[in-house]
Design a protein around this motif. Sequence first.
Motif, PDB file in Angstrom:
ATOM      1  N   HIS B  68       0.845  -1.189   0.000  1.00 13.12           N
ATOM      2  CA  HIS B  68       0.000   0.000   0.000  1.00 13.12           C
ATOM      3  C   HIS B  68       0.885   1.245   0.000  1.00 13.12           C
ATOM      4  O   HIS B  68       2.099   1.155   0.228  1.00 13.12           O
ATOM      5  CB  HIS B  68      -0.909   0.019   1.231  1.00 13.12           C
ATOM      6  N   VAL B  69       0.262   2.381  -0.252  1.00 15.20           N
ATOM      7  CA  VAL B  69       0.962   3.665  -0.144  1.00 15.20           C
ATOM      8  C   VAL B  69       0.044   4.643   0.581  1.00 15.20           C
ATOM      9  O   VAL B  69      -1.175   4.626   0.383  1.00 15.20           O
ATOM     10  CB  VAL B  69       1.401   4.183  -1.539  1.00 15.20           C
ATOM     11  N   GLU B  70       0.638   5.450   1.454  1.00 15.74           N
ATOM     12  CA  GLU B  70      -0.092   6.497   2.172  1.00 15.74           C
ATOM     13  C   GLU B  70       0.289   7.823   1.522  1.00 15.74           C
ATOM     14  O   GLU B  70       1.474   8.100   1.302  1.00 15.74           O
ATOM     15  CB  GLU B  70       0.341   6.555   3.645  1.00 15.74           C
ATOM     16  N   LEU B  71      -0.695   8.640   1.237  1.00  9.90           N
ATOM     17  CA  LEU B  71      -0.453   9.943   0.620  1.00  9.90           C
ATOM     18  C   LEU B  71      -1.033  11.031   1.494  1.00  9.90           C
ATOM     19  O   LEU B  71      -2.181  10.923   1.943  1.00  9.90           O
ATOM     20  CB  LEU B  71      -1.125  10.026  -0.753  1.00  9.90           C
ATOM     21  N   LYS B  72      -0.260  12.093   1.691  1.00  3.95           N
ATOM     22  CA  LYS B  72      -0.780  13.267   2.391  1.00  3.95           C
ATOM     23  C   LYS B  72      -0.710  14.465   1.454  1.00  3.95           C
ATOM     24  O   LYS B  72      -0.199  14.354   0.336  1.00  3.95           O
ATOM     25  CB  LYS B  72      -0.003  13.498   3.686  1.00  3.95           C
ATOM     26  N   ALA B  73      -1.228  15.596   1.918  1.00  5.26           N
ATOM     27  CA  ALA B  73      -1.285  16.787   1.062  1.00  5.26           C
ATOM     28  C   ALA B  73       0.091  17.086   0.471  1.00  5.26           C
ATOM     29  O   ALA B  73       1.099  17.064   1.182  1.00  5.26           O
ATOM     30  CB  ALA B  73      -1.798  17.977   1.863  1.00  5.26           C
ATOM     31  N   GLY B  74       0.126  17.336  -0.830  1.00  6.07           N
ATOM     32  CA  GLY B  74       1.384  17.615  -1.502  1.00  6.07           C
ATOM     33  C   GLY B  74       2.100  16.375  -1.998  1.00  6.07           C
ATOM     34  O   GLY B  74       3.241  16.468  -2.446  1.00  6.07           O
ATOM     35  N   GLU B  75       1.419  15.237  -1.925  1.00  2.00           N
ATOM     36  CA  GLU B  75       2.018  13.998  -2.423  1.00  2.00           C
ATOM     37  C   GLU B  75       1.148  13.396  -3.519  1.00  2.00           C
ATOM     38  O   GLU B  75      -0.078  13.506  -3.502  1.00  2.00           O
ATOM     39  CB  GLU B  75       2.202  12.991  -1.287  1.00  2.00           C
ATOM     40  N   MET B  76       1.808  12.740  -4.477  1.00  2.00           N
ATOM     41  CA  MET B  76       1.078  12.116  -5.577  1.00  2.00           C
ATOM     42  C   MET B  76       1.554  10.690  -5.794  1.00  2.00           C
ATOM     43  O   MET B  76       2.602  10.272  -5.309  1.00  2.00           O
ATOM     44  CB  MET B  76       1.209  12.945  -6.857  1.00  2.00           C
ATOM     45  N   PHE B  77       0.759   9.969  -6.575  1.00  2.94           N
ATOM     46  CA  PHE B  77       1.104   8.585  -6.907  1.00  2.94           C
ATOM     47  C   PHE B  77       0.449   8.248  -8.241  1.00  2.94           C
ATOM     48  O   PHE B  77      -0.648   8.718  -8.543  1.00  2.94           O
ATOM     49  CB  PHE B  77       0.587   7.631  -5.816  1.00  2.94           C
ATOM     50  N   VAL B  78       1.156   7.437  -9.021  1.00  2.79           N
ATOM     51  CA  VAL B  78       0.611   6.962 -10.290  1.00  2.79           C
ATOM     52  C   VAL B  78       0.248   5.486 -10.129  1.00  2.79           C
ATOM     53  O   VAL B  78       1.130   4.642  -9.966  1.00  2.79           O
ATOM     54  CB  VAL B  78       1.635   7.106 -11.437  1.00  2.79           C
ATOM     55  N   VAL B  79      -1.039   5.188 -10.149  1.00  2.00           N
ATOM     56  CA  VAL B  79      -1.475   3.790 -10.103  1.00  2.00           C
ATOM     57  C   VAL B  79      -1.280   3.209 -11.505  1.00  2.00           C
ATOM     58  O   VAL B  79      -1.833   3.714 -12.479  1.00  2.00           O
ATOM     59  CB  VAL B  79      -2.956   3.674  -9.692  1.00  2.00           C
ATOM     60  N   PRO B  80      -0.471   2.151 -11.607  1.00  2.00           N
ATOM     61  CA  PRO B  80      -0.185   1.610 -12.946  1.00  2.00           C
ATOM     62  C   PRO B  80      -1.421   0.970 -13.579  1.00  2.00           C
ATOM     63  O   PRO B  80      -2.262   0.382 -12.882  1.00  2.00           O
ATOM     64  CB  PRO B  80       0.887   0.540 -12.684  1.00  2.00           C
ATOM     65  N   LYS B  81      -1.475   1.074 -14.875  1.00  2.00           N
ATOM     66  CA  LYS B  81      -2.513   0.414 -15.669  1.00  2.00           C
ATOM     67  C   LYS B  81      -2.656  -1.045 -15.240  1.00  2.00           C
ATOM     68  O   LYS B  81      -1.655  -1.751 -15.098  1.00  2.00           O
ATOM     69  CB  LYS B  81      -2.083   0.497 -17.138  1.00  2.00           C
ATOM     70  N   GLY B  82      -3.878  -1.455 -14.986  1.00  2.00           N
ATOM     71  CA  GLY B  82      -4.126  -2.857 -14.673  1.00  2.00           C
ATOM     72  C   GLY B  82      -3.925  -3.249 -13.224  1.00  2.00           C
ATOM     73  O   GLY B  82      -4.259  -4.378 -12.850  1.00  2.00           O
ATOM     74  N   ALA B  83      -3.391  -2.339 -12.409  1.00  2.00           N
ATOM     75  CA  ALA B  83      -3.125  -2.689 -11.006  1.00  2.00           C
ATOM     76  C   ALA B  83      -4.409  -2.630 -10.186  1.00  2.00           C
ATOM     77  O   ALA B  83      -5.066  -1.589 -10.114  1.00  2.00           O
ATOM     78  CB  ALA B  83      -2.079  -1.747 -10.417  1.00  2.00           C
ATOM     79  N   GLU B  84      -4.743  -3.729  -9.553  1.00  2.00           N
ATOM     80  CA  GLU B  84      -5.879  -3.746  -8.634  1.00  2.00           C
ATOM     81  C   GLU B  84      -5.577  -2.814  -7.478  1.00  2.00           C
ATOM     82  O   GLU B  84      -4.497  -2.922  -6.862  1.00  2.00           O
ATOM     83  CB  GLU B  84      -6.081  -5.159  -8.075  1.00  2.00           C
ATOM     84  N   HIS B  85      -6.483  -1.913  -7.181  1.00  2.00           N
ATOM     85  CA  HIS B  85      -6.230  -0.985  -6.078  1.00  2.00           C
ATOM     86  C   HIS B  85      -7.548  -0.584  -5.419  1.00  2.00           C
ATOM     87  O   HIS B  85      -8.615  -0.644  -6.023  1.00  2.00           O
ATOM     88  CB  HIS B  85      -5.471   0.252  -6.558  1.00  2.00           C
ATOM     89  N   LYS B  86      -7.410  -0.161  -4.171  1.00  2.00           N
ATOM     90  CA  LYS B  86      -8.557   0.299  -3.390  1.00  2.00           C
ATOM     91  C   LYS B  86      -8.127   1.562  -2.662  1.00  2.00           C
ATOM     92  O   LYS B  86      -7.105   1.563  -1.975  1.00  2.00           O
ATOM     93  CB  LYS B  86      -8.962  -0.766  -2.375  1.00  2.00           C
ATOM     94  N   THR B  87      -8.877   2.636  -2.832  1.00  2.00           N
ATOM     95  CA  THR B  87      -8.558   3.877  -2.143  1.00  2.00           C
ATOM     96  C   THR B  87      -9.386   3.964  -0.868  1.00  2.00           C
ATOM     97  O   THR B  87     -10.527   3.487  -0.819  1.00  2.00           O
ATOM     98  CB  THR B  87      -8.860   5.092  -3.041  1.00  2.00           C
TER      99      THR B  87
END
Lengths: 121, 121
Positions: B68-87
């Motif tokens: 998993h990845v935790e994001l706070k204000a001022g942070e970004m992430f690129v979820v790769p094509k095809g990657a199962e994810h849950k926000t």
Amino acid sequence: MRYSAINLREKLALFSDHWSPKIIAQMNDYHFKLVKLQGDFVRHSHVATDEVFLVLEGEMRIEFGDGHVELKAGEMFVVPKGAEHKTCAAKECQVLVVEPAGTINTGDAGGAMTAPNNIWI
Amino acid sequence: MRYSAINLREKLALFSDHWSPKIIAQMNDYHFKLVKLQGDFVRHSHVATDEVFLVLEGEMRIEFGDGHVELKAGEMFVVPKGAEHKTCAAKECQVLVVEPAGTINTGDAGGAMTAPNNIWI
């Protein structure tokens, strides 16, 4: 697997030169770039693509042939494909740019302010 | 011509519903969307595209099958094509999403949390 956030402030602290975009992420065939602006850029256009500016810190101005827009932190603008524009900032301004990978900062104008388009930080 | 900045805070003030992205800008065939997250979203993937999350306010988490990845204000992430994810977000989190126009928030999963993909604010 270990997934890491991309922290914009941490990335911005890694460079100090102006008008030289640094790539921080890729989404499909687009790059997310950080750039620090100060002074006047060269007027140019991108014939094949729109270009997004999102101001993170400071203020900038985008001048067009028939008007202009002022952007401050938390504001964005989409420069339309083919639109002649000139960016400028009285004081240093920190910006997130989104555009296709390979886009040249000076577009069709070229010249001394042309920066590498492939520097990752 | 009159050019207007897109102010993210002003746009965020225009809606309060969760998990329902609102389009604020188009760059080529991509949309920039604002969304407010709270609670758990449905696990899904986007088979044809990467997806960018940039946190503007608050904190969110993206869970993958293997981490998993935790994001706070001022942070970004690129979820790769095809990657199962849950926000998910324990408290309300305000996010800028960048993805191709027409992308469905629930991707391949569908279901009750599927939101319209064409609402501009």
